[in-house]
Design a protein around this motif. Structure first.
Motif, PDB file in Angstrom:
ATOM      1  N   THR A 192       4.607 -17.843   8.424  1.00 15.18           N
ATOM      2  CA  THR A 192       3.259 -18.254   8.841  1.00 15.18           C
ATOM      3  C   THR A 192       2.563 -17.076   9.525  1.00 15.18           C
ATOM      4  N   ASP A 193       2.707 -15.915   8.900  1.00  8.78           N
ATOM      5  CA  ASP A 193       2.124 -14.665   9.408  1.00  8.78           C
ATOM      6  C   ASP A 193       2.085 -13.703   8.218  1.00  8.78           C
ATOM      7  N   CYS A 194       0.886 -13.290   7.814  1.00  4.58           N
ATOM      8  CA  CYS A 194       0.809 -12.498   6.580  1.00  4.58           C
ATOM      9  C   CYS A 194       0.978 -11.003   6.819  1.00  4.58           C
ATOM     10  N   ALA A 195       1.554 -10.607   7.967  1.00  2.00           N
ATOM     11  CA  ALA A 195       1.823  -9.190   8.216  1.00  2.00           C
ATOM     12  C   ALA A 195       2.656  -8.538   7.100  1.00  2.00           C
ATOM     13  N   PRO A 196       3.712  -9.210   6.564  1.00  2.78           N
ATOM     14  CA  PRO A 196       4.473  -8.572   5.466  1.00  2.78           C
ATOM     15  C   PRO A 196       3.602  -8.263   4.252  1.00  2.78           C
ATOM     16  N   PHE A 197       2.671  -9.177   3.937  1.00  2.00           N
ATOM     17  CA  PHE A 197       1.808  -8.946   2.779  1.00  2.00           C
ATOM     18  C   PHE A 197       0.805  -7.828   3.068  1.00  2.00           C
ATOM     19  N   ILE A 198       0.262  -7.782   4.282  1.00  2.00           N
ATOM     20  CA  ILE A 198      -0.655  -6.702   4.656  1.00  2.00           C
ATOM     21  C   ILE A 198       0.053  -5.359   4.511  1.00  2.00           C
ATOM     22  N   ALA A 199       1.264  -5.270   5.050  1.00  2.00           N
ATOM     23  CA  ALA A 199       2.015  -4.010   4.984  1.00  2.00           C
ATOM     24  C   ALA A 199       2.281  -3.610   3.537  1.00  2.00           C
ATOM     25  N   PHE A 200       2.653  -4.586   2.699  1.00  2.00           N
ATOM     26  CA  PHE A 200       2.911  -4.283   1.289  1.00  2.00           C
ATOM     27  C   PHE A 200       1.656  -3.751   0.603  1.00  2.00           C
ATOM     28  N   MET A 201       0.530  -4.432   0.777  1.00  2.00           N
ATOM     29  CA  MET A 201      -0.697  -4.010   0.102  1.00  2.00           C
ATOM     30  C   MET A 201      -1.163  -2.646   0.603  1.00  2.00           C
ATOM     31  N   LEU A 202      -0.990  -2.373   1.883  1.00  2.00           N
ATOM     32  CA  LEU A 202      -1.369  -1.056   2.402  1.00  2.00           C
ATOM     33  C   LEU A 202      -0.493   0.039   1.801  1.00  2.00           C
ATOM     34  N   TRP A 203       0.767  -0.278   1.576  1.00  2.00           N
ATOM     35  CA  TRP A 203       1.663   0.656   0.894  1.00  2.00           C
ATOM     36  C   TRP A 203       1.133   0.944  -0.517  1.00  2.00           C
ATOM     37  N   MET A 204       0.747  -0.101  -1.248  1.00  2.00           N
ATOM     38  CA  MET A 204       0.218   0.076  -2.589  1.00  2.00           C
ATOM     39  C   MET A 204      -1.080   0.895  -2.566  1.00  2.00           C
ATOM     40  N   ILE A 205      -1.952   0.579  -1.621  1.00  2.00           N
ATOM     41  CA  ILE A 205      -3.236   1.278  -1.524  1.00  2.00           C
ATOM     42  C   ILE A 205      -3.015   2.752  -1.209  1.00  2.00           C
ATOM     43  N   GLN A 206      -2.113   3.029  -0.275  1.00  2.00           N
ATOM     44  CA  GLN A 206      -1.838   4.421   0.091  1.00  2.00           C
ATOM     45  C   GLN A 206      -1.327   5.203  -1.113  1.00  2.00           C
ATOM     46  N   ASP A 207      -0.374   4.637  -1.836  1.00  2.00           N
ATOM     47  CA  ASP A 207       0.157   5.322  -3.014  1.00  2.00           C
ATOM     48  C   ASP A 207      -0.913   5.518  -4.080  1.00  2.00           C
TER      49      ASP A 207
END
Length: 334
Positions: free
Chosen positions: A234-249
């Motif tokens: 019940t916290d979307c921090a894992p998804f935020i971190a994943f998408m930021l990883w994708m965006i950075q790459d």
């Protein structure tokens, strides 16, 4: 503050998220400095094709980048009609991309209508029944009842308008919440990714041409895992971190790389390459008679430098072998 804008999605800003936002900001700054160079502009269309191919492939579409390029150019493609329709819809949607505003619910409905035209009956309208999210043959999430969708989407758009969070974070939160609500009968995945791209593009126009979705496709298992983990917490921090990883790459890979100087022979080869071509055709285009010389002085160095690639890499001597420019090669082809 209105009732809609008082909604607050549950998420935690972790040190990893803060660090990735900073790193992306720096990378975007470097990319902005070269984005208007003529060779960089040549990557825009291929990145658009990669974006569409990646997003649709996540949903099971099998068309290749070459087939999508052919559809873009108006050429006939032999493929399942539904998959061709999905590509045509996606191309039409990205043509409208600059006109849409991420905070406008009506624009999102129009985008869904275009993306899903001819594919489902309720294109451009919220679902009227229950729906579950499937992954690996099992239901991983039961979406909220249809009767709550309009209110939940209203709350989400209200939050997007009101939030002071960085667009890199806000876009990821919107994407996750959108997938949690799953407001449409079909097309939710491609719409969530499209709308995050729109939020990013309003922050920096470069994101209209950065193929984040092709990287998400390459990391599809992690994408679904991040969605699941966020729901369980019940916290979307894992998804935020994943998408930021994708965006950075994606930002880093989109930057024109400074590479070694190409030889005059390799430069000549790159200049005559268009689409996919056989060795014989390339040799003829250069007016060369000596096959061994062509291979040693032109073809082999271009392959070794990653400027061209084989269409059948696992069968280098195939009579059907063709060669095409890589993205790096596009930069040198000038």
């Amino acid at each position: 503050m209105s009732a809609a804008s008082s909604y607050q999605p549950p998420y935690t800003i972790t040190p990893e998220i803060v660090n990735r936002v900073a790193a992306i900001g720096e990378a975007v700054g470097r990319l902005s400095a070269v984005a208007e160079q003529p060779r960089a502009l040549r990557l825009r269309r291929i990145n658009r094709v990669r974006t569409i191919q990646g997003s649709l492939a996540i949903e099971g579409n099998t068309l290749s980048e070459a087939q999508i390029t052919a559809i873009l150019e108006g050429r006939r493609v032999i493929a399942p009609p539904r998959e061709v329709q999905e590509v045509k819809n996606a191309l039409a949607a990205y043509d409208r991309f600059p006109a849409w505003r991420p905070e406008e619910e009506g624009d999102l409905l129009e985008a869904h209508r275009i993306l899903m035209s001819g594919l489902i009956d309720q294109a451009g309208r919220y679902r009227r029944g229950g729906v579950g999210v499937m992954a690996e043959g099992r239901v991983i999430h039961m979406a909220p009842p249809a009767g709550r969708v309009a209110r939940l989407m209203g709350d989400l758009f209200g939050w997007l308008v009101a939030t002071d969070d960085h667009p890199l974070i806000a876009g990821s939160v919107f994407h996750y919440e959108f997938e949690f609500i799953h407001p449409f009968d079909d097309g939710n995945g491609r719409m969530g990714r499209l709308w995050q791209s729109l939020i990013l593009a309003r922050w920096n126009p470069l994101f209209a041409d950065i193929p984040v979705e092709s990287l998400v496709f390459e990391h599809q298992a992690e994408y679904y895992q991040a969605l699941r983990e966020s729901t369980e917490r019940t916290d979307c921090a894992p998804f935020i971190a994943f998408m930021l990883w994708m965006i950075q790459d994606a930002v880093i890979s989109s930057a024109p790389q400074v590479g070694p100087q190409v030889s005059p022979q390799v430069g000549e080869l790159l200049s005559v390459m268009e689409g996919e071509a056989s060795r014989e055709a390339l040799q003829a285009a250069l007016g060369l008679l000596d096959r061994k010389s062509f291979r040693q002085r032109y073809l082999k160095p271009a392959l070794e430098q990653g400027l061209i690639e084989m269409t059948i890499p696992d069968r280098p001597n195939s009579r059907l072998q063709r060669y095409r420019l890589t993205e790096k090669g596009l930069l040198f082809a000038g």
